[in-house]
Design a protein around this motif. Sequence first.
Motif, PDB file in Angstrom:
ATOM      1  N   ILE A   7       0.608  -0.948  -0.342  1.00  0.00           N
ATOM      2  CA  ILE A   7       0.205  -0.326   0.456  1.00  0.00           C
ATOM      3  C   ILE A   7       0.814   1.333   0.233  1.00  0.00           C
ATOM      4  CG2 ILE A   7      -0.470  -0.001   1.906  1.00  0.00           C
ATOM      5  CD1 ILE A   7      -3.290   0.944   2.096  1.00  0.00           C
ATOM      6  N   VAL A   8       0.192   2.723  -1.075  1.00  0.00           N
ATOM      7  CA  VAL A   8       1.127   3.180  -0.877  1.00  0.00           C
ATOM      8  C   VAL A   8       0.354   5.052  -0.568  1.00  0.00           C
ATOM      9  CG1 VAL A   8       2.746   4.782  -2.483  1.00  0.00           C
ATOM     10  CG2 VAL A   8       3.082   2.029  -2.515  1.00  0.00           C
ATOM     11  N   PHE A   9       0.986   5.846  -0.309  1.00  0.00           N
ATOM     12  CA  PHE A   9       0.101   6.971  -0.372  1.00  0.00           C
ATOM     13  C   PHE A   9       1.324   7.865  -0.723  1.00  0.00           C
ATOM     14  CE2 PHE A   9       0.311   7.367   4.405  1.00  0.00           C
ATOM     15  CZ  PHE A   9       0.672   8.873   4.405  1.00  0.00           C
ATOM     16  N   LEU A  10       0.475   8.889  -1.786  1.00  0.00           N
ATOM     17  CA  LEU A  10       0.467  10.824  -2.151  1.00  0.00           C
ATOM     18  C   LEU A  10       0.379  11.638  -1.525  1.00  0.00           C
ATOM     19  CD1 LEU A  10       1.170   9.621  -5.909  1.00  0.00           C
ATOM     20  CD2 LEU A  10       2.424   8.844  -4.330  1.00  0.00           C
ATOM     21  N   ASP A  11       1.257  12.713  -1.410  1.00  0.00           N
ATOM     22  CA  ASP A  11       0.807  13.332   0.009  1.00  0.00           C
ATOM     23  C   ASP A  11       1.850  14.711  -1.336  1.00  0.00           C
ATOM     24  OD1 ASP A  11      -0.137  15.945   0.989  1.00  0.00           O
ATOM     25  OD2 ASP A  11       1.249  15.517   3.005  1.00  0.00           O
ATOM     26  N   PHE A  12       1.299  15.400  -1.797  1.00  0.00           N
ATOM     27  CA  PHE A  12       2.080  16.304  -2.675  1.00  0.00           C
ATOM     28  C   PHE A  12       1.024  17.903  -2.917  1.00  0.00           C
ATOM     29  CE2 PHE A  12       3.960  13.077  -3.862  1.00  0.00           C
ATOM     30  CZ  PHE A  12       5.325  13.807  -4.738  1.00  0.00           C
ATOM     31  N   GLY A  13       1.763  19.125  -2.512  1.00  0.00           N
ATOM     32  CA  GLY A  13       1.333  20.286  -2.668  1.00  0.00           C
ATOM     33  C   GLY A  13       1.807  21.116  -3.360  1.00  0.00           C
ATOM     34  N   PRO A  14       1.281  21.298  -4.691  1.00  0.00           N
ATOM     35  CA  PRO A  14       1.844  22.356  -5.936  1.00  0.00           C
ATOM     36  C   PRO A  14       1.057  22.717  -5.986  1.00  0.00           C
ATOM     37  CG  PRO A  14       0.911  20.124  -6.951  1.00  0.00           C
ATOM     38  CD  PRO A  14       0.771  19.970  -5.131  1.00  0.00           C
ATOM     39  N   VAL A  15       1.897  23.766  -6.365  1.00  0.00           N
ATOM     40  CA  VAL A  15       1.899  25.278  -6.777  1.00  0.00           C
ATOM     41  C   VAL A  15       1.351  25.783  -8.116  1.00  0.00           C
ATOM     42  CG1 VAL A  15       2.255  28.508  -6.552  1.00  0.00           C
ATOM     43  CG2 VAL A  15       2.790  26.324  -4.807  1.00  0.00           C
ATOM     44  N   PHE A  16      -0.102  25.795  -8.900  1.00  0.00           N
ATOM     45  CA  PHE A  16      -0.086  26.400 -10.108  1.00  0.00           C
ATOM     46  C   PHE A  16      -0.582  27.902 -10.312  1.00  0.00           C
ATOM     47  CE2 PHE A  16      -1.574  22.218  -8.909  1.00  0.00           C
ATOM     48  CZ  PHE A  16      -1.515  21.247  -9.991  1.00  0.00           C
ATOM     49  N   GLU A  17       0.850  28.591 -10.655  1.00  0.00           N
ATOM     50  CA  GLU A  17       0.509  29.876 -11.242  1.00  0.00           C
ATOM     51  C   GLU A  17       1.158  30.394  -9.000  1.00  0.00           C
ATOM     52  OE1 GLU A  17      -2.738  31.067 -13.573  1.00  0.00           O
ATOM     53  OE2 GLU A  17      -1.848  29.493 -14.940  1.00  0.00           O
ATOM     54  N   GLU A  18      -0.591  31.148  -8.935  1.00  0.00           N
ATOM     55  CA  GLU A  18      -0.353  30.879  -7.487  1.00  0.00           C
ATOM     56  C   GLU A  18      -1.041  30.589  -7.184  1.00  0.00           C
ATOM     57  OE1 GLU A  18       2.382  33.421  -6.630  1.00  0.00           O
ATOM     58  OE2 GLU A  18       2.969  33.398  -8.883  1.00  0.00           O
ATOM     59  N   TRP A  19      -1.400  30.056  -6.640  1.00  0.00           N
ATOM     60  CA  TRP A  19      -2.584  29.152  -6.032  1.00  0.00           C
ATOM     61  C   TRP A  19      -2.449  27.539  -5.710  1.00  0.00           C
ATOM     62  CZ3 TRP A  19      -6.486  31.436  -4.154  1.00  0.00           C
ATOM     63  CH2 TRP A  19      -7.020  33.006  -4.642  1.00  0.00           C
ATOM     64  N   GLU A  20      -2.149  27.150  -4.535  1.00  0.00           N
ATOM     65  CA  GLU A  20      -1.597  26.139  -3.724  1.00  0.00           C
ATOM     66  C   GLU A  20      -2.616  25.068  -4.338  1.00  0.00           C
ATOM     67  OE1 GLU A  20       0.251  28.026   0.745  1.00  0.00           O
ATOM     68  OE2 GLU A  20      -1.850  27.266   0.406  1.00  0.00           O
ATOM     69  N   ALA A  21      -2.239  23.870  -4.377  1.00  0.00           N
ATOM     70  CA  ALA A  21      -3.460  22.564  -4.316  1.00  0.00           C
ATOM     71  C   ALA A  21      -2.844  21.553  -3.303  1.00  0.00           C
ATOM     72  CB  ALA A  21      -3.340  21.506  -5.740  1.00  0.00           C
ATOM     73  N   ASP A  22      -3.644  20.999  -2.536  1.00  0.00           N
ATOM     74  CA  ASP A  22      -2.762  19.559  -1.496  1.00  0.00           C
ATOM     75  C   ASP A  22      -3.532  19.041  -1.915  1.00  0.00           C
ATOM     76  OD1 ASP A  22      -1.607  18.536   0.542  1.00  0.00           O
ATOM     77  OD2 ASP A  22      -1.692  19.693   2.424  1.00  0.00           O
ATOM     78  N   PHE A  23      -3.309  17.378  -2.173  1.00  0.00           N
ATOM     79  CA  PHE A  23      -3.485  16.237  -2.735  1.00  0.00           C
ATOM     80  C   PHE A  23      -3.134  15.384  -2.329  1.00  0.00           C
ATOM     81  CE2 PHE A  23      -6.132  13.948  -6.229  1.00  0.00           C
ATOM     82  CZ  PHE A  23      -7.522  14.572  -6.900  1.00  0.00           C
ATOM     83  N   GLY A  24      -4.152  14.229  -1.698  1.00  0.00           N
ATOM     84  CA  GLY A  24      -3.719  12.985  -1.606  1.00  0.00           C
ATOM     85  C   GLY A  24      -4.481  11.847  -1.862  1.00  0.00           C
TER      86      GLY A  24
END
Length: 222
Positions: free
Chosen positions: A80-97
């Motif tokens: 089992i594997v999980f991902l937690d990434f917080g990329p910045v698209f232009e000036e907006w944050e995402a947080d996706f897991g």
Amino acid sequence: MAGLLDAQRKAEVLFAEIRAQSLIRPGARESEINESIYALAESMYGISRYWHKRIVRAGRNTLAPYDENPPDLTVAADDIVFLDFGPVFEEWEADFGRTYVVGNDPQKRKLCRDIEEAFARGKRYFHEHPEITAAELYAYAQKLAAKAGWEYGGPIAGHLIGVFPHEKIADDKITLYVHPMNHNRMRVPDASGRKRHWILEIHFVDRAREIGGFYEELLTIG
């Protein structure tokens, strides 16, 4: 709202491509997967900024909450594997897991289903309770874990999100988080009077089996 939703939609597309390219596979090290995702995000969107450390965790490392830095593991044949990434698209944050099962272990697959359902229940609970505090939402996440036969694995169940860099107060590890000691109402505006937006994160674990699952995205919109 539009900026945050657009950032999240792009993160969804990125994660779909991670699956399509089978980047999470037996024999790959967590660090190798991490670098492959970084390269993929850069090629798809030109992303080079992340507002928090990029997390890939496999096996027993899925028990570890965000602040820990466990040793680099190799994905096993039935894992089992999980991902937690917080990329910045232009000036907006995402947080996706998201969590992925490599193999067909029924308990691991159940864990994936349970965290997705718990996220939906937590989001619905938030919208049904306009005066909810962060501590109350954290307690509800714990109840959802227990009801499904798991333990809640993290010290928080979410946090603020916004334009990069999002609202921060130095050394504040409570009031800007879905934290058990944060008794502030989540819908209180920020210091400038603007509506705050939150991320909900669900982290269920089974310490005996050494497995955990993680699911994260926007709470207040979407």
